[in-house]
Design a protein around this motif. Sequence first.
Motif, PDB file in Angstrom:
ATOM      1  N   GLU A  21       0.840  -1.200   0.000  1.00 39.46           N
ATOM      2  CA  GLU A  21       0.000   0.000   0.000  1.00 39.46           C
ATOM      3  C   GLU A  21       0.877   1.253   0.000  1.00 39.46           C
ATOM      4  O   GLU A  21       0.647   2.193  -0.756  1.00 39.46           O
ATOM      5  CB  GLU A  21      -0.925  -0.022   1.220  1.00 39.46           C
ATOM      6  CG  GLU A  21      -1.981   1.051   1.164  1.00 39.46           C
ATOM      7  CD  GLU A  21      -3.094   0.863   2.189  1.00 39.46           C
ATOM      8  OE1 GLU A  21      -3.117  -0.182   2.887  1.00 39.46           O
ATOM      9  OE2 GLU A  21      -3.930   1.771   2.284  1.00 39.46           O
ATOM     10  N   ARG A  22       1.938   1.217   0.837  1.00 37.59           N
ATOM     11  CA  ARG A  22       2.871   2.355   0.884  1.00 37.59           C
ATOM     12  C   ARG A  22       3.528   2.578  -0.475  1.00 37.59           C
ATOM     13  O   ARG A  22       3.730   3.690  -0.918  1.00 37.59           O
ATOM     14  CB  ARG A  22       3.970   2.102   1.923  1.00 37.59           C
ATOM     15  CG  ARG A  22       3.801   2.908   3.203  1.00 37.59           C
ATOM     16  CD  ARG A  22       5.060   2.861   4.062  1.00 37.59           C
ATOM     17  NE  ARG A  22       5.590   1.515   4.244  1.00 37.59           N
ATOM     18  CZ  ARG A  22       5.132   0.650   5.144  1.00 37.59           C
ATOM     19  NH1 ARG A  22       4.158   0.991   5.967  1.00 37.59           N
ATOM     20  NH2 ARG A  22       5.646  -0.559   5.244  1.00 37.59           N
ATOM     21  N   ARG A  24       2.211   2.137  -3.155  1.00 33.89           N
ATOM     22  CA  ARG A  24       1.100   2.512  -4.054  1.00 33.89           C
ATOM     23  C   ARG A  24       0.845   1.446  -5.115  1.00 33.89           C
ATOM     24  O   ARG A  24       0.534   1.766  -6.277  1.00 33.89           O
ATOM     25  CB  ARG A  24       1.366   3.856  -4.729  1.00 33.89           C
ATOM     26  CG  ARG A  24       1.466   4.978  -3.717  1.00 33.89           C
ATOM     27  CD  ARG A  24       1.577   6.279  -4.399  1.00 33.89           C
ATOM     28  NE  ARG A  24       1.209   7.361  -3.503  1.00 33.89           N
ATOM     29  CZ  ARG A  24       0.876   8.559  -3.888  1.00 33.89           C
ATOM     30  NH1 ARG A  24       0.814   8.835  -5.169  1.00 33.89           N
ATOM     31  NH2 ARG A  24       0.585   9.487  -3.027  1.00 33.89           N
ATOM     32  N   GLN A  28      -5.248   1.230  -4.099  1.00 36.47           N
ATOM     33  CA  GLN A  28      -5.232   2.606  -4.625  1.00 36.47           C
ATOM     34  C   GLN A  28      -6.612   2.979  -5.167  1.00 36.47           C
ATOM     35  O   GLN A  28      -7.419   2.110  -5.462  1.00 36.47           O
ATOM     36  CB  GLN A  28      -4.196   2.706  -5.752  1.00 36.47           C
ATOM     37  CG  GLN A  28      -2.789   2.359  -5.326  1.00 36.47           C
ATOM     38  CD  GLN A  28      -2.322   3.255  -4.187  1.00 36.47           C
ATOM     39  OE1 GLN A  28      -2.134   4.443  -4.371  1.00 36.47           O
ATOM     40  NE2 GLN A  28      -2.155   2.688  -3.006  1.00 36.47           N
ATOM     41  N   ALA A  43      -3.247   8.277  -8.882  1.00 37.95           N
ATOM     42  CA  ALA A  43      -2.594   9.351  -8.116  1.00 37.95           C
ATOM     43  C   ALA A  43      -2.405  10.609  -8.964  1.00 37.95           C
ATOM     44  O   ALA A  43      -1.332  11.212  -8.961  1.00 37.95           O
ATOM     45  CB  ALA A  43      -1.268   8.863  -7.547  1.00 37.95           C
ATOM     46  N   GLN A 347       6.853   0.164  -9.484  1.00 38.74           N
ATOM     47  CA  GLN A 347       7.050   1.616  -9.323  1.00 38.74           C
ATOM     48  C   GLN A 347       7.863   2.205 -10.468  1.00 38.74           C
ATOM     49  O   GLN A 347       7.548   3.280 -10.972  1.00 38.74           O
ATOM     50  CB  GLN A 347       7.746   1.906  -7.999  1.00 38.74           C
ATOM     51  CG  GLN A 347       6.785   1.834  -6.830  1.00 38.74           C
ATOM     52  CD  GLN A 347       7.507   2.069  -5.517  1.00 38.74           C
ATOM     53  OE1 GLN A 347       8.610   1.556  -5.313  1.00 38.74           O
ATOM     54  NE2 GLN A 347       6.896   2.844  -4.642  1.00 38.74           N
ATOM     55  N   ARG A 350       5.709   2.618 -13.343  1.00 39.29           N
ATOM     56  CA  ARG A 350       4.776   3.728 -13.137  1.00 39.29           C
ATOM     57  C   ARG A 350       5.479   5.068 -13.368  1.00 39.29           C
ATOM     58  O   ARG A 350       4.912   5.983 -13.951  1.00 39.29           O
ATOM     59  CB  ARG A 350       4.216   3.652 -11.720  1.00 39.29           C
ATOM     60  CG  ARG A 350       3.032   4.563 -11.568  1.00 39.29           C
ATOM     61  CD  ARG A 350       2.343   4.362 -10.283  1.00 39.29           C
ATOM     62  NE  ARG A 350       1.831   3.014 -10.156  1.00 39.29           N
ATOM     63  CZ  ARG A 350       1.143   2.607  -9.100  1.00 39.29           C
ATOM     64  NH1 ARG A 350       0.914   3.416  -8.105  1.00 39.29           N
ATOM     65  NH2 ARG A 350       0.698   1.384  -9.040  1.00 39.29           N
TER      66      ARG A 350
END
Length: 402
Positions: A21-22, A24, A28, A43, A347, A350
Motif C-alpha cells: 500500500e505504501r 502505491r 489505490q 494518483a 514503481q 509507473r
Amino acid sequence: MTSRGSHQASAAVASALADAERARVLFQSVGEGGYSGRYVDVAGRALLNFASYDYLGLSRRDELKQGAVEATWRYGTQFPFPRAMLQSQLYLELEDLLSRMTGGHVVVASSTTLAHVAALPVVVEAGDAVVIDESAHASLFAACALLPGIPIASIPARRFDLLERELESTFALHRRIWFVCDGMSPLHGDFAPIDELSDLIRKYPAFHVYIDEAHSTSWTGTNGRGRALEQISDRSRVVVALSLNKAFSAAGGVVVFEDPSVAARVLRGRYLAFSGAIPPPMLGAAVASAKIHLSPDLVVLQERLAHNIRRVISQASELGVPLADTTETPLFFLPCGSNERTLALTQSLRDRGIYVCGVVFPLVLPERTGIRFTISVEHEFGDIDNMMRAIADCTGNLPVSL
Ligand SMILES: Cc1ncc(COP(=O)(O)O)c(C=O)c1O
C-alpha cells in the motif's frame, strides 16, 4: 500451526500488504481523470493501462451504456424480488442470448463465485470425488468446501500431467470423479490442456470436468464462449462457468450445462433461488454485450486483440523479456521472485507512465511474485513496444537481476 506461529504469519501478511500500500501498488483509488480504456488516472497521473480485464474494450461501448440506461428507466436501479419469486424479463432475454452464444443450457448468477457455489453442490453427488488443481481460483475452493462428505484430492498447481495417475488411484473408490480447474490461469495466462482433458473424457466414462472459464470468456471462441466450449466436442460430462464480470463488461457469472434438467435444478437450488438478483442496469448492459457477442463485430475485436497479443510475444522474444508463459492470451506474467523486486519494478514502470499489476505476497507465495500485465484492443503497437521496452530497461536496473 501454533497460535504463536499463526500470529507471526498474520503479522507477515499485514506487513506485506502495508508495504504494497505504501508503495502505491495495492489499495489505490482512481483519480479524477478516471478510466478511459487506454489510460487510467492513478494518483493524479494518466498512466498507460496494462492492468484491466477489459480485453475487448466493451465497458465503454455506447451499446452497453445505452442498455444499462434503458434497463434502469424501465425497472429502476434494483428489481427487488428474489428470482424464485419474480424475475425481470431481462434475465430471460439474457439467458436466451447466452444459450445461443454457448449452445448449452445456461444459468446466470450474480457473480462467478456464486455460480460455482450454486452449481458444484448440485452436479457433485454422494459417492463422487473431486480432484482440484491447487492453483484453481479461490472461488472454486470455496464452492468445493460446500460439498459435505465428498473426498477432495488435488494435483499440484497446473501439473495436468499428474492428473491421470491421480484419477486411476481415485476411480477404484468412487462412482464418478469431477476434475475442477481454471481454463485460463488468472496469474500466468496459460491454458488448461483441453485436448488432454478431452482424451481423458473419452477414456474414462466416470471422468467429469468442471472448468472455470472466467478469463477466457469473450475474447476467445465462437461468440466469445471461451476455449472449453469451443474445443470439447462431448460436453455430456463437462460443466463450464463463464464470467460476465471481466471482458464481457457487465456483471455476473454463468454456468453452462448440456442437460437442461441440471440447469433447472441449479436455478432452483438453495443458493440461487433466493439470492439477490443482478440489478437491472447491469442486466441491460449484459444483454447489449451478449448481442455484440452474437454479431460479426466480435470477430473483428477478437482479431484485433490477437494482433496485439502476438506483438507482446514477439517483443518479449526480441528484447529477451522472460515471460512466465507465452501462450497467446491477453494476460502475461513476469516473475520477479520477491515482494521487494516486484514493488520496485511496478514503481519504476509507473514512473515511466505505465500501469501494471504487481502481484505480491500474500496474493501468491513470495517466490511466485511478479508483474502481471494485460493487453486490450485499445492498445496501439507503439504502446506495447513502449511498455515492453520499459520492462526490459527497468529489469536491468533492479537490485537483483531476475
Ligand atoms: C478464474 C476466476 N474465477 C472466478 C473469479 C471470481 O469471479 P467473481 O468476482 O465474478 O465472483 C475470478 C475473479 O477474479 C477469477 O479470476
